[in-house]
Design a protein around this motif. Structure first.
Motif, PDB file in Angstrom:
ATOM      1  N   VAL A 142     -18.914  28.051  50.935  1.00 42.54           N
ATOM      2  CA  VAL A 142     -19.670  29.077  49.919  1.00 42.54           C
ATOM      3  C   VAL A 142     -19.371  30.535  50.305  1.00 42.54           C
ATOM      4  CG1 VAL A 142     -22.005  30.072  48.990  1.00 42.54           C
ATOM      5  CG2 VAL A 142     -21.359  27.373  49.199  1.00 42.54           C
ATOM      6  N   SER A 143     -19.285  30.718  51.818  1.00 38.41           N
ATOM      7  CA  SER A 143     -19.116  32.126  52.217  1.00 38.41           C
ATOM      8  C   SER A 143     -17.658  32.565  51.946  1.00 38.41           C
ATOM      9  CB  SER A 143     -19.320  31.963  53.629  1.00 38.41           C
ATOM     10  OG  SER A 143     -19.224  33.268  54.292  1.00 38.41           O
ATOM     11  N   GLU A 144     -16.684  31.631  52.214  1.00 30.69           N
ATOM     12  CA  GLU A 144     -15.399  31.712  51.915  1.00 30.69           C
ATOM     13  C   GLU A 144     -15.026  32.293  50.391  1.00 30.69           C
ATOM     14  OE1 GLU A 144     -12.561  29.253  53.680  1.00 30.69           O
ATOM     15  OE2 GLU A 144     -13.991  28.704  55.375  1.00 30.69           O
ATOM     16  N   ILE A 145     -15.696  31.107  49.671  1.00 31.79           N
ATOM     17  CA  ILE A 145     -15.145  31.241  48.070  1.00 31.79           C
ATOM     18  C   ILE A 145     -15.870  32.500  47.517  1.00 31.79           C
ATOM     19  CG2 ILE A 145     -17.069  29.921  46.841  1.00 31.79           C
ATOM     20  CD1 ILE A 145     -14.742  28.514  45.545  1.00 31.79           C
ATOM     21  N   SER A 146     -17.011  33.210  47.918  1.00 33.71           N
ATOM     22  CA  SER A 146     -17.685  34.272  47.678  1.00 33.71           C
ATOM     23  C   SER A 146     -16.943  35.421  47.793  1.00 33.71           C
ATOM     24  CB  SER A 146     -19.143  34.542  48.250  1.00 33.71           C
ATOM     25  OG  SER A 146     -19.779  33.398  47.942  1.00 33.71           O
ATOM     26  N   LYS A 147     -16.143  35.662  48.795  1.00 31.95           N
ATOM     27  CA  LYS A 147     -15.320  36.658  48.972  1.00 31.95           C
ATOM     28  C   LYS A 147     -14.008  36.769  48.368  1.00 31.95           C
ATOM     29  CE  LYS A 147     -16.799  36.283  53.804  1.00 31.95           C
ATOM     30  NZ  LYS A 147     -16.544  35.961  55.072  1.00 31.95           N
ATOM     31  N   LEU A 148     -13.506  35.992  47.691  1.00 31.81           N
ATOM     32  CA  LEU A 148     -12.372  35.716  46.663  1.00 31.81           C
ATOM     33  C   LEU A 148     -12.315  36.701  45.706  1.00 31.81           C
ATOM     34  CD1 LEU A 148     -11.295  31.903  46.662  1.00 31.81           C
ATOM     35  CD2 LEU A 148     -10.473  33.512  48.133  1.00 31.81           C
ATOM     36  N   PRO A 149     -11.226  37.145  45.099  1.00 30.12           N
ATOM     37  CA  PRO A 149     -11.010  37.959  43.927  1.00 30.12           C
ATOM     38  C   PRO A 149     -11.440  37.032  42.678  1.00 30.12           C
ATOM     39  CG  PRO A 149      -8.838  37.868  45.063  1.00 30.12           C
ATOM     40  CD  PRO A 149      -9.955  37.212  45.811  1.00 30.12           C
ATOM     41  N   GLY A 150     -12.260  37.571  41.769  1.00 26.80           N
ATOM     42  CA  GLY A 150     -12.394  36.964  40.483  1.00 26.80           C
ATOM     43  C   GLY A 150     -13.713  36.143  40.593  1.00 26.80           C
ATOM     44  N   VAL A 151     -14.305  36.022  41.690  1.00 27.24           N
ATOM     45  CA  VAL A 151     -15.371  35.311  42.053  1.00 27.24           C
ATOM     46  C   VAL A 151     -16.450  36.099  41.965  1.00 27.24           C
ATOM     47  CG1 VAL A 151     -16.892  33.663  43.394  1.00 27.24           C
ATOM     48  CG2 VAL A 151     -14.389  33.272  43.216  1.00 27.24           C
ATOM     49  N   LEU A 152     -17.592  35.703  41.107  1.00 29.34           N
ATOM     50  CA  LEU A 152     -18.664  37.058  40.609  1.00 29.34           C
ATOM     51  C   LEU A 152     -19.940  36.637  41.658  1.00 29.34           C
ATOM     52  CD1 LEU A 152     -17.909  37.185  36.868  1.00 29.34           C
ATOM     53  CD2 LEU A 152     -17.151  38.634  38.583  1.00 29.34           C
ATOM     54  N   GLN A 153     -20.329  35.486  41.441  1.00 25.25           N
ATOM     55  CA  GLN A 153     -21.509  34.968  42.057  1.00 25.25           C
ATOM     56  C   GLN A 153     -21.298  33.345  42.448  1.00 25.25           C
ATOM     57  OE1 GLN A 153     -24.687  35.399  39.375  1.00 25.25           O
ATOM     58  NE2 GLN A 153     -26.118  35.338  41.371  1.00 25.25           N
ATOM     59  N   VAL A 154     -21.844  33.075  43.444  1.00 27.12           N
ATOM     60  CA  VAL A 154     -22.124  31.483  43.875  1.00 27.12           C
ATOM     61  C   VAL A 154     -23.566  31.389  44.104  1.00 27.12           C
ATOM     62  CG1 VAL A 154     -21.237  29.719  45.364  1.00 27.12           C
ATOM     63  CG2 VAL A 154     -19.804  31.681  45.099  1.00 27.12           C
ATOM     64  N   VAL A 155     -24.085  30.180  43.341  1.00 26.75           N
ATOM     65  CA  VAL A 155     -25.744  29.962  43.476  1.00 26.75           C
ATOM     66  C   VAL A 155     -25.684  28.569  43.604  1.00 26.75           C
ATOM     67  CG1 VAL A 155     -26.182  32.106  41.986  1.00 26.75           C
ATOM     68  CG2 VAL A 155     -25.879  29.849  40.914  1.00 26.75           C
ATOM     69  N   PRO A 156     -26.778  28.331  44.472  1.00 23.90           N
ATOM     70  CA  PRO A 156     -26.940  26.619  44.637  1.00 23.90           C
ATOM     71  C   PRO A 156     -27.342  26.251  43.135  1.00 23.90           C
ATOM     72  CG  PRO A 156     -28.174  27.799  46.020  1.00 23.90           C
ATOM     73  CD  PRO A 156     -27.638  28.900  45.384  1.00 23.90           C
ATOM     74  N   SER A 157     -26.930  24.853  42.830  1.00 22.38           N
ATOM     75  CA  SER A 157     -27.432  24.211  41.586  1.00 22.38           C
ATOM     76  C   SER A 157     -29.066  23.807  41.863  1.00 22.38           C
ATOM     77  CB  SER A 157     -26.570  23.025  41.233  1.00 22.38           C
ATOM     78  OG  SER A 157     -27.001  22.435  40.198  1.00 22.38           O
ATOM     79  N   GLN A 158     -29.658  23.856  41.037  1.00 24.01           N
ATOM     80  CA  GLN A 158     -31.041  23.518  40.979  1.00 24.01           C
ATOM     81  C   GLN A 158     -31.505  22.733  39.748  1.00 24.01           C
ATOM     82  OE1 GLN A 158     -33.337  27.058  41.060  1.00 24.01           O
ATOM     83  NE2 GLN A 158     -33.013  27.408  43.345  1.00 24.01           N
ATOM     84  N   THR A 159     -32.082  21.725  40.100  1.00 22.37           N
ATOM     85  CA  THR A 159     -32.685  20.865  39.094  1.00 22.37           C
ATOM     86  C   THR A 159     -34.156  21.537  38.319  1.00 22.37           C
ATOM     87  OG1 THR A 159     -31.497  18.780  39.841  1.00 22.37           O
ATOM     88  CG2 THR A 159     -33.238  18.437  38.352  1.00 22.37           C
ATOM     89  N   VAL A 160     -34.386  21.777  37.318  1.00 25.27           N
ATOM     90  CA  VAL A 160     -35.792  22.080  36.866  1.00 25.27           C
ATOM     91  C   VAL A 160     -36.361  21.233  35.956  1.00 25.27           C
ATOM     92  CG1 VAL A 160     -36.768  24.172  35.659  1.00 25.27           C
ATOM     93  CG2 VAL A 160     -34.475  24.515  36.995  1.00 25.27           C
ATOM     94  N   GLN A 161     -37.836  20.999  36.112  1.00 27.36           N
ATOM     95  CA  GLN A 161     -38.500  19.972  35.467  1.00 27.36           C
ATOM     96  C   GLN A 161     -39.208  20.741  34.245  1.00 27.36           C
ATOM     97  OE1 GLN A 161     -38.847  16.983  36.200  1.00 27.36           O
ATOM     98  NE2 GLN A 161     -39.846  16.565  34.514  1.00 27.36           N
ATOM     99  N   LEU A 162     -39.114  20.549  33.020  1.00 31.82           N
ATOM    100  CA  LEU A 162     -39.564  20.805  31.852  1.00 31.82           C
ATOM    101  C   LEU A 162     -41.048  20.647  31.947  1.00 31.82           C
ATOM    102  CD1 LEU A 162     -39.008  22.583  29.372  1.00 31.82           C
ATOM    103  CD2 LEU A 162     -38.573  20.299  28.174  1.00 31.82           C
ATOM    104  N   HIS A 163     -41.826  21.530  31.525  1.00 26.13           N
ATOM    105  CA  HIS A 163     -43.268  21.243  31.620  1.00 26.13           C
ATOM    106  C   HIS A 163     -43.446  21.362  29.955  1.00 26.13           C
ATOM    107  CE1 HIS A 163     -43.931  21.183  35.856  1.00 26.13           C
ATOM    108  NE2 HIS A 163     -43.059  22.335  35.909  1.00 26.13           N
ATOM    109  N   THR A 164     -44.165  20.397  29.397  1.00 25.12           N
ATOM    110  CA  THR A 164     -44.675  20.785  28.220  1.00 25.12           C
ATOM    111  C   THR A 164     -46.545  20.588  28.219  1.00 25.12           C
ATOM    112  OG1 THR A 164     -44.920  18.225  27.829  1.00 25.12           O
ATOM    113  CG2 THR A 164     -42.899  19.153  27.362  1.00 25.12           C
ATOM    114  N   GLY A 165     -46.814  21.180  27.099  1.00 27.81           N
ATOM    115  CA  GLY A 165     -48.290  20.898  26.758  1.00 27.81           C
ATOM    116  C   GLY A 165     -48.992  19.617  26.697  1.00 27.81           C
ATOM    117  N   ARG A 166     -48.145  18.718  26.530  1.00 25.81           N
ATOM    118  CA  ARG A 166     -48.767  17.178  26.406  1.00 25.81           C
ATOM    119  C   ARG A 166     -48.542  16.489  27.863  1.00 25.81           C
ATOM    120  NH1 ARG A 166     -44.755  14.885  21.820  1.00 25.81           N
ATOM    121  NH2 ARG A 166     -43.925  17.014  21.733  1.00 25.81           N
ATOM    122  N   VAL A 167     -49.687  15.622  27.715  1.00 22.57           N
ATOM    123  CA  VAL A 167     -49.557  14.661  29.150  1.00 22.57           C
ATOM    124  C   VAL A 167     -48.929  13.195  28.989  1.00 22.57           C
ATOM    125  CG1 VAL A 167     -51.389  13.449  30.676  1.00 22.57           C
ATOM    126  CG2 VAL A 167     -51.607  15.767  29.903  1.00 22.57           C
TER     127      VAL A 167
END
Length: 120
Positions: free
Chosen positions: A95-120
């Motif tokens: 990640v550190s190496e690829i972040s320095k390459l030309p053309g690479v704008l940003q590197v972020v860890p992938s995250q799984t997000v839980q969708l919260h609804t109003g229903r139970v």
């Protein structure tokens, strides 16, 4: 002859130093393993001009991973429409190496997000 208190103090000091050494070594090894563990990251790149997006993404990964085969194995998905980039399994060092390459704008860890609804 050494007094019992001096002998006891010497033994306690030895065990303290030995324990501190073992703990430091274990922490160092755990840190080393964590940094070499591959995790999924999203790599945002500039839009490639004269190449197909996936070809550009593999080329970018190859420059860090060392071979096209390793790059294809690490590449999980190429984003081509709404954003330019790809997801890949990378170590912290990569990640550190690829972040320095030309053309690479940003590197972020992938995250799984839980969708919260109003229903139970």
């Amino acid at each position: 002859m050494m007094k019992k208190d001096q002998i006891l103090s010497s033994i306690l000091l030895f065990f303290f130093l030995f324990t501190a050494f073992i703990t430091t070594m274990a922490d160092s090894q755990a840190s080393s393993q964590a940094s070499s563990e591959s995790k999924v990251h999203i790599v945002y790149t500039e839009q490639p001009k004269d190449q197909e997006p996936e070809e550009y993404h593999i080329k970018t990964l190859t420059s860090v991973l060392g071979s096209e085969e390793a790059a294809k194995e690490a590449l999980l998905y190429s984003y081509k429409h709404a954003a330019s980039g790809f997801s890949a399994k990378l170590t912290a060092e990569q990640v550190s190496e690829i972040s320095k390459l030309p053309g690479v704008l940003q590197v972020v860890p992938s995250q799984t997000v839980q969708l919260h609804t109003g229903r139970v």
